[in-house]
Design a protein around this motif. Structure first.
Motif, PDB file in Angstrom:
ATOM      1  N   ALA A 274       0.848  -1.347  -0.160  1.00  0.00           N
ATOM      2  CA  ALA A 274       0.063   0.068  -0.047  1.00  0.00           C
ATOM      3  C   ALA A 274       1.026   1.314   0.049  1.00  0.00           C
ATOM      4  O   ALA A 274       0.532   2.217  -0.757  1.00  0.00           O
ATOM      5  CB  ALA A 274      -0.949  -0.170   1.241  1.00  0.00           C
ATOM      6  N   VAL A 275       1.799   1.148   0.787  1.00  0.00           N
ATOM      7  CA  VAL A 275       2.884   2.366   0.718  1.00  0.00           C
ATOM      8  C   VAL A 275       3.376   2.709  -0.619  1.00  0.00           C
ATOM      9  O   VAL A 275       3.388   3.970  -1.201  1.00  0.00           O
ATOM     10  CB  VAL A 275       3.962   2.250   1.791  1.00  0.00           C
ATOM     11  CG1 VAL A 275       5.142   3.181   1.715  1.00  0.00           C
ATOM     12  CG2 VAL A 275       3.432   2.270   3.078  1.00  0.00           C
ATOM     13  N   ALA A 276       3.822   1.498  -1.155  1.00  0.00           N
ATOM     14  CA  ALA A 276       4.390   1.655  -2.466  1.00  0.00           C
ATOM     15  C   ALA A 276       3.431   2.262  -3.634  1.00  0.00           C
ATOM     16  O   ALA A 276       3.505   3.073  -4.480  1.00  0.00           O
ATOM     17  CB  ALA A 276       4.830   0.549  -3.328  1.00  0.00           C
ATOM     18  N   GLY A 277       2.101   1.654  -3.409  1.00  0.00           N
ATOM     19  CA  GLY A 277       0.967   2.453  -4.410  1.00  0.00           C
ATOM     20  C   GLY A 277       0.603   3.751  -4.141  1.00  0.00           C
ATOM     21  O   GLY A 277       0.431   4.548  -5.032  1.00  0.00           O
ATOM     22  N   VAL A 278       0.540   4.229  -2.754  1.00  0.00           N
ATOM     23  CA  VAL A 278       0.179   5.537  -2.352  1.00  0.00           C
ATOM     24  C   VAL A 278       1.335   6.361  -2.814  1.00  0.00           C
ATOM     25  O   VAL A 278       0.976   7.564  -3.499  1.00  0.00           O
ATOM     26  CB  VAL A 278       0.104   5.483  -0.745  1.00  0.00           C
ATOM     27  CG1 VAL A 278       0.195   7.211  -0.363  1.00  0.00           C
ATOM     28  CG2 VAL A 278      -1.156   4.960  -0.296  1.00  0.00           C
ATOM     29  N   PHE A 283       2.326  10.763  -5.355  1.00  0.00           N
ATOM     30  CA  PHE A 283       3.393  11.952  -5.889  1.00  0.00           C
ATOM     31  C   PHE A 283       3.841  11.671  -7.266  1.00  0.00           C
ATOM     32  O   PHE A 283       4.691  12.614  -7.778  1.00  0.00           O
ATOM     33  CB  PHE A 283       4.840  11.319  -4.956  1.00  0.00           C
ATOM     34  CG  PHE A 283       4.448  11.500  -3.441  1.00  0.00           C
ATOM     35  CD1 PHE A 283       4.572  12.903  -2.986  1.00  0.00           C
ATOM     36  CD2 PHE A 283       4.443  10.285  -2.618  1.00  0.00           C
ATOM     37  CE1 PHE A 283       4.258  12.912  -1.562  1.00  0.00           C
ATOM     38  CE2 PHE A 283       4.130  10.721  -1.341  1.00  0.00           C
ATOM     39  CZ  PHE A 283       4.013  11.963  -0.742  1.00  0.00           C
ATOM     40  N   GLN A 284       3.492  10.656  -7.996  1.00  0.00           N
ATOM     41  CA  GLN A 284       3.655  10.434  -9.404  1.00  0.00           C
ATOM     42  C   GLN A 284       4.922  10.757  -9.951  1.00  0.00           C
ATOM     43  O   GLN A 284       5.048  11.853 -10.437  1.00  0.00           O
ATOM     44  CB  GLN A 284       2.229  11.599 -10.190  1.00  0.00           C
ATOM     45  CG  GLN A 284       1.101  11.122  -9.546  1.00  0.00           C
ATOM     46  CD  GLN A 284       0.015  11.856 -10.468  1.00  0.00           C
ATOM     47  OE1 GLN A 284       0.641  12.726 -11.272  1.00  0.00           O
ATOM     48  NE2 GLN A 284      -1.140  12.084 -10.165  1.00  0.00           N
ATOM     49  N   PRO A 285       5.717  10.047  -9.244  1.00  0.00           N
ATOM     50  CA  PRO A 285       7.309  10.305  -9.666  1.00  0.00           C
ATOM     51  C   PRO A 285       7.648  10.324 -11.289  1.00  0.00           C
ATOM     52  O   PRO A 285       6.972   9.287 -12.006  1.00  0.00           O
ATOM     53  CB  PRO A 285       8.101   9.443  -9.024  1.00  0.00           C
ATOM     54  CG  PRO A 285       7.137   8.224  -8.857  1.00  0.00           C
ATOM     55  CD  PRO A 285       5.854   8.787  -8.735  1.00  0.00           C
ATOM     56  N   ALA A 286       8.441  11.174 -11.627  1.00  0.00           N
ATOM     57  CA  ALA A 286       8.643  11.235 -13.020  1.00  0.00           C
ATOM     58  C   ALA A 286       9.993  10.663 -13.438  1.00  0.00           C
ATOM     59  O   ALA A 286      10.237  10.243 -14.573  1.00  0.00           O
ATOM     60  CB  ALA A 286       8.605  12.745 -13.743  1.00  0.00           C
ATOM     61  N   ASN A 287      10.681  10.468 -12.323  1.00  0.00           N
ATOM     62  CA  ASN A 287      12.137   9.676 -12.440  1.00  0.00           C
ATOM     63  C   ASN A 287      12.115   8.175 -12.668  1.00  0.00           C
ATOM     64  O   ASN A 287      11.303   7.739 -11.862  1.00  0.00           O
ATOM     65  CB  ASN A 287      13.062  10.210 -11.144  1.00  0.00           C
ATOM     66  CG  ASN A 287      14.476   9.468 -11.293  1.00  0.00           C
ATOM     67  OD1 ASN A 287      14.664   8.298 -11.004  1.00  0.00           O
ATOM     68  ND2 ASN A 287      15.304  10.338 -11.841  1.00  0.00           N
ATOM     69  N   VAL A 288      12.491   7.683 -13.696  1.00  0.00           N
ATOM     70  CA  VAL A 288      12.531   6.276 -13.883  1.00  0.00           C
ATOM     71  C   VAL A 288      13.115   5.378 -13.011  1.00  0.00           C
ATOM     72  O   VAL A 288      12.383   4.552 -12.669  1.00  0.00           O
ATOM     73  CB  VAL A 288      13.105   6.161 -15.453  1.00  0.00           C
ATOM     74  CG1 VAL A 288      13.258   4.575 -15.582  1.00  0.00           C
ATOM     75  CG2 VAL A 288      12.615   7.048 -16.490  1.00  0.00           C
ATOM     76  N   TYR A 289      14.174   5.784 -12.137  1.00  0.00           N
ATOM     77  CA  TYR A 289      14.739   5.178 -11.479  1.00  0.00           C
ATOM     78  C   TYR A 289      13.654   5.083 -10.186  1.00  0.00           C
ATOM     79  O   TYR A 289      13.576   3.964  -9.292  1.00  0.00           O
ATOM     80  CB  TYR A 289      16.188   5.486 -11.087  1.00  0.00           C
ATOM     81  CG  TYR A 289      16.898   5.560 -12.105  1.00  0.00           C
ATOM     82  CD1 TYR A 289      17.525   4.116 -12.338  1.00  0.00           C
ATOM     83  CD2 TYR A 289      17.346   6.646 -12.957  1.00  0.00           C
ATOM     84  CE1 TYR A 289      18.351   4.084 -13.576  1.00  0.00           C
ATOM     85  CE2 TYR A 289      18.296   6.607 -14.104  1.00  0.00           C
ATOM     86  CZ  TYR A 289      18.695   5.308 -14.430  1.00  0.00           C
ATOM     87  OH  TYR A 289      19.583   5.089 -15.575  1.00  0.00           O
ATOM     88  N   LEU A 356      -3.919   3.860 -11.237  1.00  0.00           N
ATOM     89  CA  LEU A 356      -3.863   2.591 -11.067  1.00  0.00           C
ATOM     90  C   LEU A 356      -3.361   1.889  -9.656  1.00  0.00           C
ATOM     91  O   LEU A 356      -3.807   1.111  -9.105  1.00  0.00           O
ATOM     92  CB  LEU A 356      -2.677   1.800 -12.123  1.00  0.00           C
ATOM     93  CG  LEU A 356      -2.458   0.489 -12.076  1.00  0.00           C
ATOM     94  CD1 LEU A 356      -3.564  -0.570 -12.273  1.00  0.00           C
ATOM     95  CD2 LEU A 356      -1.390   0.107 -13.206  1.00  0.00           C
ATOM     96  N   PHE A 357      -2.434   2.753  -9.198  1.00  0.00           N
ATOM     97  CA  PHE A 357      -1.775   2.250  -7.994  1.00  0.00           C
ATOM     98  C   PHE A 357      -2.687   2.825  -6.842  1.00  0.00           C
ATOM     99  O   PHE A 357      -2.345   2.103  -5.541  1.00  0.00           O
ATOM    100  CB  PHE A 357      -0.235   2.942  -8.017  1.00  0.00           C
ATOM    101  CG  PHE A 357       0.613   2.444  -8.801  1.00  0.00           C
ATOM    102  CD1 PHE A 357       1.128   1.207  -8.643  1.00  0.00           C
ATOM    103  CD2 PHE A 357       0.859   3.173  -9.951  1.00  0.00           C
ATOM    104  CE1 PHE A 357       2.032   0.670  -9.826  1.00  0.00           C
ATOM    105  CE2 PHE A 357       1.634   2.616 -11.125  1.00  0.00           C
ATOM    106  CZ  PHE A 357       2.396   1.547 -10.810  1.00  0.00           C
TER     107      PHE A 357
END
Length: 425
Positions: A274-278, A283-289, A356-357
């Motif tokens: 859930a933490v990863a999904g939230v 935060f919708q990170p744009a950085n691929v890594y 989705l997340f």
């Protein structure tokens, strides 16, 4: 080891090519569909129809196999899968894809059940563990290997669909020419929802929610990647990293669940997912890594949940009920994978691709809450009386059938009645 594996080499080879095709097609369709401008709802329904066809196949395919025999049925199912994937590359139409994907799911259930029953027939109590381990490894390698083929050709051309068809043809040949004796007829599969819930309410609810989260993620993560601007090679890496992280996490998570209340482990892992999904949805990170780090965290947590939930259910069941309980939960998971993409597509359209997340996070939050709630009501099974943890037959359980459970060494502990009945209820 060599003596045990040589007689089933043809069957394991068919398994490898079958899962290579499944992995390639499963990632290719959402990537190509996104490029064609298909809506999130349609792309979600493509996953829904496949899962629906697969679950229906688990119920219907045994009757077909009994009528025409294992070899003819396997060749027929394999030919239909090959035909469907080639037609998918020719008929680039969303309605056609929905129909073809449902038929593919049905036929995949049939081919998988035949291979798994054949492997079980050839296994002895001494070789069952080795065969089971090889089966797990081959399914993992096949799915990941198929996914990693996507960046090597232009998805806007029919080439990858043709390669997928070749893989399915190669899956037919080893089993069709094998000298291995045909196994006993497949038995009818039943799903006893009341019995599953009475045995373990936590496992029942958790499996349904885990299937919902994994079904949404497995079907729509490539759509998320495309909508978020990721390249095709990065999408393939992202999906594969999720599976590999889950493979690495299964052993330590399983050992931990053998030493403490499994419901706490379920709650902790679901909370981590859930933490990863939230993090991804909010935060919708744009950085691929950063995306890869978060989906790795998600994969490690989400893919370890299913086998722990099954082990918890078996803690409350007798050894002879292992196949019955585990097979029923596997089919219940399949129901969840039908719900997930159906729900995820509209949510992504409404709130954006990162939503989705939010779907996966909500499912995992509910797992955490219910596991903790039930831990206050029912005492844990003493450690010395628990069933031993074992990894899932595949990291994507919707790709496996109840027949695969008979390969598990624990199935032999229930006595010969299981081998005769071969029924999941």
């Amino acid at each position: 080891m060599r003596r045990n594996l040589l007689p089933i080499l043809a069957l394991l080879t068919s398994t490898l090519f079958l899962f290579l095709g499944n992995g390639l097609q499963g990632l290719l369709l959402p990537v190509r569909g996104s490029a064609e401008g298909y809506s999130n709802e349609i792309l979600g329904l493509i996953g829904t129809t496949w899962a629906t066809g697969f679950v229906v196949g688990c119920f219907v395919a045994p009757n077909l196999v009994r009528r025409i025999g294992h070899v003819r049925a396997f060749a027929g199912f394999g030919a239909l899968i090959c035909l469907n994937v080639l037609l998918t590359g020719i008929l680039v139409d969303q309605t056609a894809w929905l129909i073809l994907r449902a038929v593919t799911g049905f036929c995949t259930a049939g081919t998988s059940m035949i291979i798994e029953s054949w492997l079980n027939e050839r296994a002895t109590n001494e070789s069952r563990g080795a065969i089971f381990s090889f089966y797990i490894s081959i399914t993992l390698f096949g799915v990941v290997g198929g996914q990693m083929m996507v960046p090597f050709a232009d998805v806007s051309t029919p080439i990858l669909f043709m390669i997928c068809g070749i893989l399915y043809c190669l899956a037919i040949i080893p089993t069709a020419v094998s000298k291995a004796a045909s196994p006993q007829p497949l038995k009818r599969v039943r799903l006893d929802l009341k019995g599953l819930y009475r045995n373990s309410p936590v496992s029942f609810i958790a499996i349904l929610l885990i299937g919902t989260a994994n079904g949404a993620y497995g079907t729509l993560v490539a759509v998320f990647g495309a909508r978020a601007g990721l390249t095709e090679d990065m999408i393939a890496i992202m999906v594969s990293v999720t599976i590999l992280a889950g493979a690495v996490a299964q052993f330590p998570a399983g050992r931990l669940s053998d030493r403490m209340d499994r419901r706490y482990v379920l709650a902790g892992l679901a909370g981590l997912g859930a933490v990863a999904g939230v993090g991804l949805s909010l935060f919708q990170p744009a950085n691929v890594y950063m995306i890869l780090i978060l989906v790795s965290l998600y994969g490690a947590a989400a893919n370890a949940l299913y086998p722990i939930a099954v082990a918890h259910a078996n803690d409350h069941a007798s050894s002879e009920d292992f196949v019955k309980i585990s097979g029923g939960l596997l089919l219940l998971y399949g129901v969840g994978t039908i719900i997930g993409p159906t729900l995820g597509g509209p949510v992504m359209t409404w709130l954006g691709p990162h939503a989705l997340f939010a779907v996966t996070a909500l499912s995992h939050i509910l797992v955490t809450a219910y596991a903790i709630f039930r831990s206050r009501i029912r005492a844990p099974v003493p450690v010395e009386e628990r069933d031993s943890y074992a990894g899932s037959p595949a990291l994507a359980p919707s790709l496996t059938t109840p027949e695969s459970l008979l390969l598990n060494p624990r199935a032999a502990e229930g006595g010969s009645d299981q081998d005769q009945e071969r029924t999941a209820s």
